[in-house]
Design a protein around this motif. Structure first.
Motif, PDB file in Angstrom:
ATOM      1  N   GLY A 249      38.007  10.636  13.550  1.00 34.50           N
ATOM      2  CA  GLY A 249      37.069  11.625  13.024  1.00 34.50           C
ATOM      3  C   GLY A 249      35.948  10.947  12.249  1.00 34.50           C
ATOM      4  N   LEU A 250      36.323   9.942  11.488  1.00 35.44           N
ATOM      5  CA  LEU A 250      35.356   9.164  10.725  1.00 35.44           C
ATOM      6  C   LEU A 250      34.356   8.486  11.666  1.00 35.44           C
ATOM      7  CD1 LEU A 250      35.094   8.386   7.681  1.00 35.44           C
ATOM      8  CD2 LEU A 250      36.235   6.261   8.258  1.00 35.44           C
ATOM      9  N   GLY A 251      34.882   7.887  12.724  1.00 32.11           N
ATOM     10  CA  GLY A 251      34.024   7.219  13.713  1.00 32.11           C
ATOM     11  C   GLY A 251      33.027   8.184  14.313  1.00 32.11           C
ATOM     12  N   LEU A 311      28.378  -1.266  15.781  1.00 26.16           N
ATOM     13  CA  LEU A 311      29.462  -2.115  15.288  1.00 26.16           C
ATOM     14  C   LEU A 311      30.378  -1.346  14.327  1.00 26.16           C
ATOM     15  CD1 LEU A 311      27.590  -5.483  14.673  1.00 26.16           C
ATOM     16  CD2 LEU A 311      29.155  -4.889  16.530  1.00 26.16           C
ATOM     17  N   LEU A 312      29.754  -0.557  13.471  1.00 31.42           N
ATOM     18  CA  LEU A 312      30.526   0.202  12.487  1.00 31.42           C
ATOM     19  C   LEU A 312      31.491   1.179  13.181  1.00 31.42           C
ATOM     20  CD1 LEU A 312      30.348   0.077   9.425  1.00 31.42           C
ATOM     21  CD2 LEU A 312      28.865   2.085   9.487  1.00 31.42           C
ATOM     22  N   THR A 313      30.972   1.954  14.112  1.00 32.23           N
ATOM     23  CA  THR A 313      31.847   2.913  14.811  1.00 32.23           C
ATOM     24  C   THR A 313      32.895   2.176  15.630  1.00 32.23           C
ATOM     25  OG1 THR A 313      30.165   3.026  16.508  1.00 32.23           O
ATOM     26  CG2 THR A 313      30.278   4.856  14.991  1.00 32.23           C
ATOM     27  N   PHE A 314      32.486   1.049  16.203  1.00 31.98           N
ATOM     28  CA  PHE A 314      33.437   0.251  16.978  1.00 31.98           C
ATOM     29  C   PHE A 314      34.610  -0.175  16.094  1.00 31.98           C
ATOM     30  CE2 PHE A 314      34.955  -3.822  18.618  1.00 31.98           C
ATOM     31  CZ  PHE A 314      35.244  -3.469  19.915  1.00 31.98           C
ATOM     32  N   LEU A 315      34.293  -0.648  14.889  1.00 34.37           N
ATOM     33  CA  LEU A 315      35.345  -1.081  13.958  1.00 34.37           C
ATOM     34  C   LEU A 315      36.260   0.072  13.575  1.00 34.37           C
ATOM     35  CD1 LEU A 315      33.610  -3.537  11.460  1.00 34.37           C
ATOM     36  CD2 LEU A 315      35.397  -4.020  13.136  1.00 34.37           C
ATOM     37  N   GLY A 320      41.391   3.082  14.322  1.00 34.93           N
ATOM     38  CA  GLY A 320      42.097   4.302  14.731  1.00 34.93           C
ATOM     39  C   GLY A 320      43.022   4.035  15.900  1.00 34.93           C
ATOM     40  N   GLU A 321      42.499   3.346  16.920  1.00 40.06           N
ATOM     41  CA  GLU A 321      43.298   3.043  18.121  1.00 40.06           C
ATOM     42  C   GLU A 321      44.517   2.204  17.751  1.00 40.06           C
ATOM     43  OE1 GLU A 321      42.906   4.079  21.173  1.00 40.06           O
ATOM     44  OE2 GLU A 321      41.029   5.151  20.865  1.00 40.06           O
ATOM     45  N   LEU A 322      44.300   1.274  16.812  1.00 41.12           N
ATOM     46  CA  LEU A 322      45.388   0.408  16.361  1.00 41.12           C
ATOM     47  C   LEU A 322      46.528   1.250  15.816  1.00 41.12           C
ATOM     48  CD1 LEU A 322      45.642  -2.767  15.933  1.00 41.12           C
ATOM     49  CD2 LEU A 322      45.304  -2.228  13.518  1.00 41.12           C
ATOM     50  N   TYR A 323      46.178   2.259  15.018  1.00 42.83           N
ATOM     51  CA  TYR A 323      47.208   3.106  14.427  1.00 42.83           C
ATOM     52  C   TYR A 323      47.860   4.022  15.452  1.00 42.83           C
ATOM     53  CZ  TYR A 323      46.999   1.506   9.726  1.00 42.83           C
ATOM     54  OH  TYR A 323      47.127   0.726   8.629  1.00 42.83           O
ATOM     55  N   VAL A 324      47.076   4.455  16.462  1.00 41.63           N
ATOM     56  CA  VAL A 324      47.679   5.236  17.541  1.00 41.63           C
ATOM     57  C   VAL A 324      48.760   4.389  18.213  1.00 41.63           C
ATOM     58  CG1 VAL A 324      47.291   6.297  19.774  1.00 41.63           C
ATOM     59  CG2 VAL A 324      45.668   6.699  17.941  1.00 41.63           C
TER      60      VAL A 324
ATOM     61  N   ASN B 130      37.806   3.566  26.835  1.00 46.09           N
ATOM     62  CA  ASN B 130      38.109   4.076  25.500  1.00 46.09           C
ATOM     63  C   ASN B 130      36.967   3.835  24.532  1.00 46.09           C
ATOM     64  OD1 ASN B 130      40.385   5.467  25.172  1.00 46.09           O
ATOM     65  ND2 ASN B 130      41.719   3.730  24.744  1.00 46.09           N
ATOM     66  N   ASN B 131      36.444   2.610  24.562  1.00 48.90           N
ATOM     67  CA  ASN B 131      35.358   2.262  23.657  1.00 48.90           C
ATOM     68  C   ASN B 131      34.097   3.037  23.977  1.00 48.90           C
ATOM     69  OD1 ASN B 131      36.337   0.445  21.719  1.00 48.90           O
ATOM     70  ND2 ASN B 131      36.523  -1.116  23.294  1.00 48.90           N
TER      71      ASN B 131
END
Lengths: 336, 322, 272
Positions: A249-251, A311-315, A320-324, B130-131
């Motif tokens: 959501g933040l992204g 870059l910011l949204t990518f990070l 988020g994906e990491l936590y999924v 995904n990205n």
């Protein structure tokens, strides 16, 4: 086991000719070429990511490398306070079209931060609350009704949300709280929050639903009430998924453009107040890019901001994906 | 699911006692703070949707006439209709699907029938998809300008037009290509989901009859995932029709006295029209009724498409179940 | 039948292969099969006899279906699957570089455990193989469809409804349709993977009759978990257990005087 290979084919060929079964050369060629074509096309998603990176980088790079651009702006000048008039205190200023253009990034970063912060603070309680309700407490009939509501909310184009925030929400908030400016960080942030509720809800609800039945049943078998089951067992198990939802959501909120462009006032003010107008990075690009001269310093700075945004949204999204992924491992570890 | 243990009791012989315990169970659910709080928050979310929709419907329904839909804007866009914007939007998303669907379907076919499921390449493609789905729409706008217009368009101009400006400027083809990249993940994910639902039996039967891989894809896979492809296309159109940021500098025009006819024409678009009318109108009070109706048209368009996608999906699920 | 003398295979003496009439259609030597690191077949030697019905029996997971599927290389579809050894079809190594796997599958047809007609019309199901083989002539296709449906003993039941949907047929009819579809491309060998396992007794009877009729023209290999069925319809039977071919020989011998204890235990129902 190559033993079998040594056996000579001593059975005579008595069956029908292979010829009658062979594939037509045209079909064989088509199979080969379509296979290559499909494999090549499959790279377009990868290519798109790389091209986005390259071409935004290409237009942003002169901010760092071009001496021509450096006459007007450098990265250093974008992050330190600028002197306006001798004797006056130094300030952050975003004035790209004044006589001596000033490109301070901090006000824009702060603007994005404020809008995003309000959006998350607004959206997270509603989205997570609704996710908990629909996965834990809602009767099936009501749960079936929540889904289309969330889908419809997600289907509202952001320009429509922006319009609503600009025309309706801003006036209501100003009249209710007596703010000085109609269009400000809170107004834009709330509209942004409504827009990201579906993102957080969907991920959080998925995480909650993924908690294995056995865990709930075990907790209830031990005499836990639904409330205790949810609080002590299910929420901790689904926590990474809920966090991932907030991150995604933040992204989405950082990059969202039309809502903040229309509802935030677009003033690049260096101020901590959430009731002041803001100008976000995304809105700056949207508002100014159409007017700039291609290849000018201003043009390159806008791409530089775009690169930062990318870059910011990518990070944030990667986090988020990491936590999924972590949630998936945790839950499969539990149930398996 | 929380009621399951109680429900089981109801079916036993001691019905009366069990129903009591069932009631007690429900009673407990209602005094707990969490269901009440979360239920209230859910209600708030529903209320937000209702308020936004009600406001726009109430404000826009009055101006929604046949003339409004078929006429051009007049008197500095304070009167008249929005036909050019509707036409531009339809043209734009049509072109977009022409690019996005073949590429999206091919990628889904690759992931499902060419790549080994856990191969590095397949994983890389999935990561990229995904990205791509997470890239902000304004960044797509920058990309469209930097890549399609400045690089591809200018390249075409240099090669075929002697450097004259033909394609190196905002145009409907560049806007639709930009949107195609943006909606690609939607098409890929939806198509792959549909392909996952095709029984393996069909694929095996086709191979066992001596079909090549391509023949199997053409005659078995594609026909059997047609509804999924259609759904993906509709969802992409619904998403694309609502996006404004990617087309702002790649082809959308403030006002055009003519309809786009060539690929390198600019165009008017509903979402952009809403933005322009609400932020750059000289007299917002005068434009407001018209603006509300425009927003309503845009909203109806995207909702109708989404609803259509939902219906198609549901029918697909039912058919698979039955 | 002693001329065939297959008992040597069970005795694991592949170097003393004796080939005499009746003719061998598919000769398998030293076949090992792996799913990743799992070995599904261990050193299988096998002769499939021309124009006869060969039954493969054994408990589930014994490798009989895997073995069947190596004969038309259907296992190529499975990621990580690997076959080592020789499979000769009329003397040609089907894993050889000059054998095209699609041509092999046209020559070695297959009928699956679950009937799997395409969601198309009855006619189009049977015509599928012909169309992908590039046959466009209506008369040729019409004739092939009719012939195949007659061969599969389905023609009289569906001749007035050729444009009806295949999925509206009964389970038994669907399976016969799948047989007709496989026959339409004029295969040489027909592999059947438990073709009647999902069918009622009457449909099963029809399929068995059909197999009986077909064996004069085709070489048939059938996997079955039903030992009565194997005894009824096959001339030769191979018993698989834990990825190994335990015993192979004339059906009568396998079911009356098996040489191996495990075969006897299985056919008398003591395990599996």
């Amino acid at each position: 086991m190559s033993e079998g290979k040594s056996v000579a084919p001593h059975v005579p060929n008595m069956g029908p000719d292979w010829q009658q079964y062979s594939v037509r050369p045209g079909d064989r060629r088509r199979d080969l070429w379509m296979g290559r074509l499909i494999s090549a096309i499959a790279f377009s998603a990868i290519a798109a990511i790389i091209l986005i990176f390259l071409f935004i980088g290409r237009e942003a790079a002169p901010v760092i490398t071009s001496s021509e651009v450096h006459q007007e702006v450098t990265v250093a000048k974008m992050i330190v306070p600028l002197e306006t008039r001798p004797g006056k205190p130094k300030m952050y200023l975003w004035q790209p079209v004044s006589e001596t253009p000033k490109y301070s990034l901090p006000p824009l970063l702060l603007g994005s931060l404020k809008a995003t912060l309000v959006a998350i603070l607004f959206a997270a309680p509603f989205a997570i609350g609704a996710a908990i309700y629909s996965s834990e407490f809602a009767p099936p009939r009501i749960r079936e009704m929540i889904k289309p509501v969330i889908e419809m909310l997600a289907g509202i184009p952001s320009v429509v949300m922006g319009f609503f925030a600009l025309m309706v929400l801003a006036s209501v908030l100003k009249d209710t709280f007596g703010w000085k400016f109609r269009l400000n960080a809170t107004n834009a942030g709330i509209a942004l929050g409504i827009a990201i509720i579906p993102v957080i809800y969907t991920v959080a609800e998925g995480a909650l639903r993924a908690v294995p039945r056995q865990i709930r049943e075990a907790a209830q078998a031990l005499g836990a009430t639904p409330w205790a089951t949810a609080r002590r067992v299910i929420l901790p198990a689904a926590a990474p998924g809920i966090f991932a939802g907030v991150m995604l959501g933040l992204g989405r909120a950082i990059g969202e453009t039309m809502i903040v462009l229309m509802a935030s006032g677009n003033a690049a003010i260096w101020s901590p107040h959430l009731t002041d107008s803001i100008r976000t990075m995304s809105a700056t690009i949207a508002a100014e890019l159409a007017e700039v001269v291609n290849g000018s310093a201003h043009y390159h700075v806008l791409f530089f901001i775009g690169a930062l945004l990318f870059l910011l949204t990518f990070l944030v999204n990667s986090l988020g994906e990491l936590y999924v992924g972590r949630l998936r491992r945790r839950l499969t570890g539990v149930s398996g | 699911m929380m009621a399951d243990p109680a429900a089981v009791h109801v079916t036993t012989d001691q019905g009366a006692v069990s129903i009591l315990s069932h009631r007690r169970f429900r009673f407990l659910r209602h005094v707990s703070p969490l269901p009440i709080l979360t239920g209230f928050l859910t209600l708030c979310v529903v209320a937000m949707l209702v308020i936004v929709l009600w406001n726009i419907i109430a404000g826009g329904i009055g101006g929604l006439t046949w003339e409004f839909l078929t006429a051009s804007p007049t008197e500095g866009m304070t009167k008249g209709g929005i036909f050019p914007a509707i036409f531009g939007t339809v043209f734009l998303v049509f072109l977009m699907t022409v690019f996005a669907i073949p590429v999206g379907v091919a990628t889904a076919v690759f992931l499902r029938y060419y790549a080994r499921p856990e191969s590095k390449l397949a994983r890389l493609v999935r990561v990229a998809v995904n990205n791509l789905a997470g890239v902000p729409s304004i960044v797509f706008g920058l990309f469209g300008l930097g890549f399609f217009i400045q690089f591809v368009g200018r390249g075409i101009d240099k090669a075929f037009y002697g450097g004259d400006l033909a394609f190196g400027q905002p145009a409907i083809i560049w806007a639709s290509l930009t949107l195609a990249v943006l909606t690609l993940p939607v098409v890929i994910v939806t198509t792959e989901e549909a392909m996952r639902a095709i029984p393996r039996d069909y694929i095996e039967a086709s191979y066992a009859l001596g079909a090549t891989r391509w023949q199997t894809i053409r005659h078995v896979v594609i026909p059997n995932s047609m509804t999924g492809i259609l759904t993906g296309g509709i969802l992409a159109v619904s998403r694309g029709a609502g996006e404004v940021a990617p087309i702002m500098f790649t082809g959308a025009a403030y006002y055009l006295p003519y309809l786009p006819a060539k690929l390198n024409d600019q165009f008017m678009e509903l979402g952009y029209h809403v933005y322009v009318l609400s932020t750059q109108s000289p007299d917002v009070e005068k434009t407001l009724p018209l603006l509300y109706s425009t927003v309503l048209v845009l909203l109806l368009l995207t909702f109708a498409l989404n609803a259509l996608a939902v219906v198609i999906r549901m029918r697909l699920r039912l058919r698979q179940a039955g | 039948m002693t001329a065939l003398n297959h008992s040597h295979i069970a005795a694991k003496q592949p170097e003393r292969v004796v080939v005499g009439p009746p003719p061998v259609k598919i000769q398998v030597r030293g076949l090992n099969f792996f799913y990743g690191s799992n070995q599904a077949l261990r050193n299988v030697d096998f002769d499939v006899i021309t124009h006869a019905v060969t039954a493969l029996i054994g408990p589930s997971g014994c490798g009989k279906t895997t073995f069947l599927r190596t004969m038309n290389r259907m296992n190529d579809q499975i990621p990580g699957a690997r076959a080592v050894g020789t499979v000769l079809l009329d003397g040609t190594d089907i894993h050889g570089p000059d054998v095209d796997v699609t041509a092999l599958r046209r020559r070695v047809g297959m009928v699956f455990q679950r009937s799997n007609p395409f969601p198309k019309t009855i006619y189009e199901n049977v015509a599928f193989g012909l169309r992908i083989a590039g046959i466009r002539d209506h008369y040729v296709i019409d004739e092939a469809v009719e012939n195949s449906l007659r061969l599969a003993a389905l023609w009289d039941e569906v001749k007035d409804n050729l444009n009806g949907l295949a999925l509206q047929l009964s389970g038994g009819q669907q399976q016969r349709l799948c047989i007709a579809r496989a026959l339409a491309v004029k295969p040489d060998v027909l592999l059947m993977d438990e073709p009647a396992s999902a069918l009622d007794p009457i449909s099963t009877g029809k399929i068995e009759e059909l197999i009986e009729d077909l064996k004069s023209r085709y070489t048939i290999v059938i996997v079955t978990h039903n030992m009565q069925q194997a005894a009824r319809i096959s001339e030769y039977t191979g018993f698989f257990y834990m990825g190994e071919l335990i015993e192979y020989g004339p059906t009568v011998k396998i079911f009356t005087t098996p040489s191996e204890k495990r075969t006897e235990d299985y056919v008398t129902g003591r395990f599996g």
